[in-house]
Design an enzyme around this catalytic site. Structure first.
Site, short mmCIF file in Angstrom:
data_model
loop_
_atom_site.label_atom_id
_atom_site.label_comp_id
_atom_site.label_asym_id
_atom_site.label_seq_id
_atom_site.Cartn_x
_atom_site.Cartn_y
_atom_site.Cartn_z
N ASP A 267 27.97 42.36 52.08
CA ASP A 267 28.51 41.84 50.82
C ASP A 267 27.52 42.13 49.68
OD1 ASP A 267 30.57 40.79 52.32
OD2 ASP A 267 29.63 38.80 52.47
N LYS A 268 28.04 42.05 48.47
CA LYS A 268 27.22 42.36 47.28
C LYS A 268 25.94 41.49 47.22
CE LYS A 268 27.71 42.46 42.26
NZ LYS A 268 28.60 42.20 41.14
#
Ligand code: URA
Length: 233
Positions: free
Chosen positions: A101-102
């Protein structure tokens, strides 16, 4: 026999760059400078550019992903993991193997070896991934047991057994998963009522994040790491 400029472009240089490097005397074949781009050489000739052996064959890159970049090859708005690599590597068509994920940091493998990337991410292969997870709350022995037994998430997803090793004051742990479903660690911890506050991937199969790499830094895998990875997959 193969043309010198073609071998350089297969390693990531454009034809034009290859010709400039060769004509400038920066390229050697078996320790001898070759200045004519069209020179035909035996396939076994060892090439160097400025004394550095030319990387041929597949590329395998270990990246310490920083927070705030997305794990994809392109994105109209966000910085991607590819933006952390130099142009000549990007041009080789490398892609990230799996996703983080970011906001998640840690180990990302990038390669242009499609079959290997596919095997490592295939749900049939069960490659172990180790995460350092920090939660809001204290992880207990009961949490450990629930994870070992295999959690069933709110949406009915049955997770494979996972290993939790609690460290420090109980809010940090090493979590080993054998699968990689969407937002899996966050969903598992939410299911235990202890939301994730930080997440970092430390290992994937036989690959361990090199502690010398700072967030945003990368290096090529060593021959030994590539051998372990291809054997494991
Ligand atoms: N689990 C998550 O929730 N996010 C990741 O990026 C990786 C595993």
């Amino acid at each position: 026999m193969e043309r010198l400029d073609k071998r350089l472009s297969a390693a990531g240089y454009s034809r034009k760059e290859a010709a400039v490097l060769i004509r400038a005397g920066r390229v050697k074949a078996d320790s001898a400078v070759v200045t004519v781009p069209e020179t035909k050489l035996p396939g076994a000739a060892v090439l160097t550019v400025d004394g550095v052996p030319l990387r041929e064959g597949f590329l395998y890159i270990m990246l310490h992903k920083s927070a705030g970049v997305v794990t994809s090859t392109e994105d109209p708005w966000e910085r991607t993991v590819l933006d952390l690599l130099p142009e000549e590597l990007r041009r080789r068509g490398v892609f990230p193997v799996g996703r983080l994920d970011k906001d998640v940091t840690g180990l990302v493998l990038l390669t242009d070896d499609g079959p290997l990337g596919h095997r490592l991410t295939s749900p049939r292969h069960h490659v172990d991934k180790v995460y350092q997870v920090t939660v809001d709350g204290v992880l207990t022995k009961e949490d450990e047991a629930a994870l070992t037994a295999g959690l069933v998430l709110g949406d009915g997803l049955r997770c494979l057994p996972a290993r939790l090793e609690r460290t420090g004051r109980g809010n940090v742990a090493l979590l080993t998963l054998r699968e990689g479903k969407y937002h899996q660690v966050k969903r598992m911890m939410a299911c235990l009522g202890k939301p994730v506050t930080a997440l970092k991937r430390l290992a994937m199969g036989p690959l361990t994040l090199d502690e010398r790499l700072k967030p945003g830094e990368w290096r090529l895998l060593t021959k030994e790491e590539v051998a372990k990875l291809t054997k494991n997959a």
